[in-house]
Design an enzyme around this catalytic site. Structure first.
Site, PDB file in Angstrom:
ATOM      1  N   ASP A   1      -3.912  14.049 -19.567  1.00 23.45           N
ATOM      2  CA  ASP A   1      -4.660  12.847 -19.195  1.00 23.45           C
ATOM      3  C   ASP A   1      -5.989  12.786 -19.937  1.00 23.45           C
ATOM      4  O   ASP A   1      -6.434  11.722 -20.366  1.00 23.45           O
ATOM      5  CB  ASP A   1      -4.946  12.834 -17.686  1.00 23.45           C
ATOM      6  CG  ASP A   1      -3.679  12.560 -16.896  1.00 23.45           C
ATOM      7  OD1 ASP A   1      -2.631  12.370 -17.549  1.00 23.45           O
ATOM      8  OD2 ASP A   1      -3.744  12.552 -15.660  1.00 23.45           O
TER       9      ASP A   1
ATOM     10  N   SER B   1      -4.285  -9.369   9.106  1.00 27.41           N
ATOM     11  CA  SER B   1      -3.338  -9.338  10.222  1.00 27.41           C
ATOM     12  C   SER B   1      -3.382 -10.672  10.937  1.00 27.41           C
ATOM     13  O   SER B   1      -4.177 -11.544  10.572  1.00 27.41           O
ATOM     14  CB  SER B   1      -3.755  -8.274  11.224  1.00 27.41           C
ATOM     15  OG  SER B   1      -3.485  -7.033  10.707  1.00 27.41           O
ATOM     16  N   LEU B   2      -2.570 -10.798  11.966  1.00 32.17           N
ATOM     17  CA  LEU B   2      -2.582 -12.031  12.760  1.00 32.17           C
ATOM     18  C   LEU B   2      -2.910 -11.694  14.201  1.00 32.17           C
ATOM     19  O   LEU B   2      -2.576 -10.607  14.688  1.00 32.17           O
ATOM     20  CB  LEU B   2      -1.197 -12.689  12.697  1.00 32.17           C
ATOM     21  CG  LEU B   2      -0.767 -13.276  11.356  1.00 32.17           C
ATOM     22  CD1 LEU B   2       0.693 -13.685  11.416  1.00 32.17           C
ATOM     23  CD2 LEU B   2      -1.634 -14.481  11.004  1.00 32.17           C
TER      24      LEU B   2
ATOM     25  N   LYS C   1       8.535 -15.336  12.269  1.00 32.60           N
ATOM     26  CA  LYS C   1       7.779 -14.160  11.845  1.00 32.60           C
ATOM     27  C   LYS C   1       8.805 -13.133  11.390  1.00 32.60           C
ATOM     28  O   LYS C   1       9.470 -12.482  12.196  1.00 32.60           O
ATOM     29  CB  LYS C   1       6.933 -13.620  12.991  1.00 32.60           C
ATOM     30  CG  LYS C   1       6.009 -12.514  12.549  1.00 32.60           C
ATOM     31  CD  LYS C   1       5.012 -12.163  13.632  1.00 32.60           C
ATOM     32  CE  LYS C   1       4.019 -11.131  13.157  1.00 32.60           C
ATOM     33  NZ  LYS C   1       4.617  -9.899  12.650  1.00 32.60           N
TER      34      LYS C   1
ATOM     35  N   CYS D   1      33.936  18.384  14.725  1.00 33.77           N
ATOM     36  CA  CYS D   1      33.919  16.941  14.493  1.00 33.77           C
ATOM     37  C   CYS D   1      34.746  16.222  15.563  1.00 33.77           C
ATOM     38  O   CYS D   1      35.898  16.587  15.799  1.00 33.77           O
ATOM     39  CB  CYS D   1      34.473  16.634  13.102  1.00 33.77           C
ATOM     40  SG  CYS D   1      34.690  14.878  12.820  1.00 33.77           S
TER      41      CYS D   1
HETATM   42  S1  IVH Z   1       1.065 -15.672   7.715  1.00 36.01           S
HETATM   43  C1  IVH Z   1      -3.568 -14.316   7.285  1.00 36.01           C
HETATM   44  N1  IVH Z   1       3.590 -16.088   8.094  1.00 36.01           N
HETATM   45  O1  IVH Z   1       3.155 -10.752   9.793  1.00 36.01           O
HETATM   46  C2  IVH Z   1      -2.191 -13.762   7.463  1.00 36.01           C
HETATM   47  N2  IVH Z   1       2.836 -13.838   8.213  1.00 36.01           N
HETATM   48  O2  IVH Z   1       1.156  -9.644  11.639  1.00 36.01           O
HETATM   49  C3  IVH Z   1      -1.167 -14.668   6.886  1.00 36.01           C
HETATM   50  N3  IVH Z   1       4.634 -12.212   8.608  1.00 36.01           N
HETATM   51  O3  IVH Z   1       1.192  -9.148   7.397  1.00 36.01           O
HETATM   52  C4  IVH Z   1       0.168 -14.249   7.329  1.00 36.01           C
HETATM   53  N4  IVH Z   1       6.281 -13.654   8.687  1.00 36.01           N
HETATM   54  O4  IVH Z   1       3.584  -9.615   6.739  1.00 36.01           O
HETATM   55  C5  IVH Z   1       2.629 -15.142   8.035  1.00 36.01           C
HETATM   56  N5  IVH Z   1       5.816 -16.642   8.388  1.00 36.01           N
HETATM   57  C6  IVH Z   1       4.858 -15.715   8.318  1.00 36.01           C
HETATM   58  C7  IVH Z   1       5.138 -14.339   8.477  1.00 36.01           C
HETATM   59  C8  IVH Z   1       4.093 -13.429   8.423  1.00 36.01           C
HETATM   60  C9  IVH Z   1       5.964 -12.365   8.755  1.00 36.01           C
HETATM   61  C10 IVH Z   1       3.961 -10.894   8.653  1.00 36.01           C
HETATM   62  C11 IVH Z   1       3.050 -10.670   7.486  1.00 36.01           C
HETATM   63  C12 IVH Z   1       1.727 -10.244   8.061  1.00 36.01           C
HETATM   64  C13 IVH Z   1       2.091  -9.890   9.459  1.00 36.01           C
HETATM   65  C14 IVH Z   1       0.894 -10.121  10.362  1.00 36.01           C
END
Ligand code: IVH
Length: 670
Positions: free
Chosen positions: A31, A73-74, A102, A405
């Site tokens: 490296d 996250s949501l 979701k 088995c």
């Molecule tokens: S919107 C600002 N839409 O859920 C965040 N997320 O719990 C925008 N996920 O990390 C995310 N389906 O991986 C969004 N239709 C959907 C989703 C979705 C699955 C997942 C996503 C996120 C996680 C959050």
């Protein structure tokens, strides 16, 4: 060296060593030597193209990616009240919401530059993920180039269709989610799932520079469609009281979830208007404009009544727990999985224990907790799925772990957390491998039922026996008439000739799917040569093939070894035709063997030979064209000399295919 020459030399060298390091895992220099060249070039010619061009993709997991737009996250909710609260706190004038399933897979960010896929990364911490570009490109609907030449970051979920999970991976993993993240992060195809079995659904796009003129998120989803990316399906709710329809929507999905093509764990509700989103902003953890509504908990309590052990296609013996009937997520469950013997030990579980079961994110319900000894009241008033009263009794006993088995009575082997039946004659494995053979070769009308009947009647015990069936034997089976019998014979006749790749795939060796089978077949070309390798060649030889790692090489060899008798029997009945050769070059059709200590890594030499159309084999025989011998070459050299096989030094080899090695151009320009 004069200035210009030195720059040219350094630029070529950086490109060459970068390629070796990333794409062939075969660095020639350290490296720090590489860094010294990089620094010197930066000093002499800071604008040199090589320093700024998109380099070769690193192996998954080796490089961290800083997300330009963090992947948040949501906020989560589970009740009607949570939806009402979300709508109340997020409506400022606008009452237009968007709902999407979701998806329960693995989040992926695709970075496009001028419409070209530049990099793909996992979510990781949300701030930094892992570079998984190589594997993301294998996901069939991830476009390498958009229909729009823009810079953007597309976010979405990589999921596996449940039908594919059921068909190919049920034995390997309890849920598709784990397989998705494993497939994205695997190196050299050594994961459990094939990235080609995954699907990408986009749910968000961000633009670092210019963005399309859109008011609503749903317009961006339409823009994604026009750019060639598939958005997750969505629905719009716009009324004075959208929360009523949104709650209704959760009820509908709770019912249809079980029949949806993909695993989902809830719904995501998002304010559609982008400006309103901006106004609402974020907390440290999640945006205020979205809510992840999760399906109600699918956990429940029951009692372990007994354990049955089942052998799968790969020989893994799985404990299936019988429990007192219990509703979980709208379904009455009486059988749940305990995964493997390691899980039984980990939970310290006994028959008569109260257990917590779950279906969340797992297709198959499973026991997740041992709640200790049950009381009689824990099993009272329970009903079966058909409404009849459950009359089982509570008994207490240890779970007996089998030594033999359950399908064929042969001794089992412990393999980590698994118990395995390694016998290929095992009836459970045979039924599955016969089905796999017929399905892979697309034989219509030869399904599980017929195969079971053939095994039960002892007309068939191996794949080869299928080809010995007569019309009268078939019609002797219940429900097989004259016409069906002819049909079965016709279907079998159609598969009496097949190329090596199809043959290897249909054998159903663990991890040897169609792509790996094709790659290996390209290398060996004929079944005969493959069998010679199994006898004497080493696994390392196989790892010279792109996409074949040590693990796969070992599994493959083991799989062939275990099936030697079957392969022999089949090769007498079936014409396994040679694979068509792929590469062309000055070594077309010539075979090479490499031995002794050489100045370059062996992988690199093998690659150079392959790129020139040659083949690399592991042993010396009369059929070998050239032995490339380094210093201290031992028995292989002696054998080659005695057989009159041509022997080349490393320099002789490279003088044929390229210029001397001190020019960094050599390897990749012939
Ligand atoms: S919107 C600002 N839409 O859920 C965040 N997320 O719990 C925008 N996920 O990390 C995310 N389906 O991986 C969004 N239709 C959907 C989703 C979705 C699955 C997942 C996503 C996120 C996680 C959050």
């Amino acid at each position: 060296m004069a200035g210009e020459d030195r720059i040219e030399y350094l630029a070529e060298a950086v490109r060459y060593h970068r390629e070796l390091y990333y794409n062939h895992s075969a660095p020639e220099i350290s490296d720090s030597e590489f860094d010294a060249m990089w620094d010197e070039l930066t000093k002499l010619d800071p604008d040199n193209k090589v320093l700024h061009e998109v380099g070769p993709e690193p192996l998954p997991g080796t490089v961290k990616v800083e997300h330009l737009f963090p992947m948040r996250s949501l906020d989560k909710g589970i009740s009607d009240e949570d939806i009402i609260h979300f709508v109340t706190q997020s409506t400022f004038g606008g009452k237009r919401y968007l709902a999407q399933p979701k998806l329960d897979g693995s989040a992926l960010s695709l970075e496009y530059i001028a419409g070209n896929l530049h990099r793909a990364a996992t979510r990781g911490s949300g701030e930094r993920g892992e570079d998984v570009t190589l594997n993301a490109k294998l996901v069939a609907n991830v476009p390498s180039r958009l229909n729009r030449p823009v810079d953007c970051h597309i976010r979405g979920e990589v999921v596996m269709p449940l039908a594919v999970f059921e068909e190919k991976y049920r034995d390997v993993s309890p849920n598709p989610r784990n397989l998705c993240s494993g497939a994205l992060r695997q190196k050299h195809g050594d994961g459990k799932a094939d990235a080609a079995d995954l699907v990408f659904w986009a749910y968000d796009v961000k633009f670092p520079n210019e963005s399309p003129d859109c008011t609503n998120d749903s317009e961006l989803l339409i823009w994604l469609q026009s750019a060639g990316v598939e958005p997750a399906p969505w629905e719009i709710f716009e009324s004075d009281s959208p929360q009523i329809d949104m709650i209704d929507h959760t009820k509908k999905w709770s019912k249809s979830r079980a029949t949806y093509e993909y695993e989902i764990d809830g719904l995501v509700f998002k304010l559609d208007n982008l400006e309103q989103r901006e106004n609402l902003g974020m907390t440290a953890h999640h945006p205020r404009w979205a809510l992840a509504w999760k399906f109600p908990s699918q956990e429940a309590i029951s009692v372990l009544l007994g354990v049955d052990w089942q052998t799968g296609r790969t020989g893994a013996v799985t404990p299936v727990a019988r429990i007192a009937p219990q509703m979980v997520g709208g379904v009455t469950v009486e059988n749940v999985t305990l995964h493997n013997v390691g899980e039984v030990e980990r939970l310290g579980i006994k028959i008569g224990d109260k257990v917590k079961i779950t279906r969340r994110g797992d297709v198959i319900p499973k026991i997740i907790e041992n709640l200790g000894k049950a009381a009689a009241s824990d099993i009272s008033n329970r009903v079966h799925a058909d409404g009849s009263q459950f009359t089982g009794k509570l008994e207490f006993a240890e779970i007996s772990i089998p030594n033999l088995c359950p399908a064929c009575n042969r001794t089992l082997e412990k393999d980590g957390a698994f118990l395995r039946c390694i016998s290929l004659e095992c009836s459970a494995r045979t039924a599955r491998s016969l089905t796999y053979w017929c399905r892979t070769l697309e034989m219509d009308g030869i399904g599980e039922k017929l195969i079971e009947a053939l095994l039960d009647s002892e007309l068939v015990s191996t794949i080869a026996d299928l080809y010995k069936l007569s019309h009268s034997q078939l019609t002797s089976l219940e429900r097989i008439g004259d016409k069906s019998a002819y049909n079965v014979l016709d279907e079998l006749a159609k598969t009496r000739s097949m190329p090596l790749s199809k043959f290897l795939h249909a054998l159903g060796i663990e991890r040897i799917g169609p792509e790996v089978a094709a790659t290996i077949s390209q290398y060996f070309i004929s079944l005969q040569k493959l069998l010679v390798w199994v006898e004497g060649g080493d696994n390392e030889e196989l790892t010279t093939i792109d996409g074949i790692g040590e693990k796969v090489a070992a599994i493959f060899r083991d799989g062939i070894n275990k099936r030697k008798e079957l392969i022999h029997a089949l090769s007498e009945i079936i014409d396994v035709t040679d694979e068509l050769e792929a590469a062309t070059g000055i070594f077309d059709g010539r075979s090479f063997c490499i031995t002794g200590s050489l100045s370059r890594p062996r992988k690199e030499i093998a690659l150079a030979i392959k790129n020139a159309g040659g083949k690399v084999v592991g042993s010396v025989s009369g059929n070998l064209d050239i032995l490339v011998a380094g210093e201290k070459a031992g028995s292989k050299l002696a054998k080659a000399e005695s057989l009159g096989v041509k022997v080349w030094s490393e320099d002789e080899l490279f003088s044929q295919i390229a210029e001397p090695r001190n020019s960094p151009k050599t390897l990749f320009e012939f």
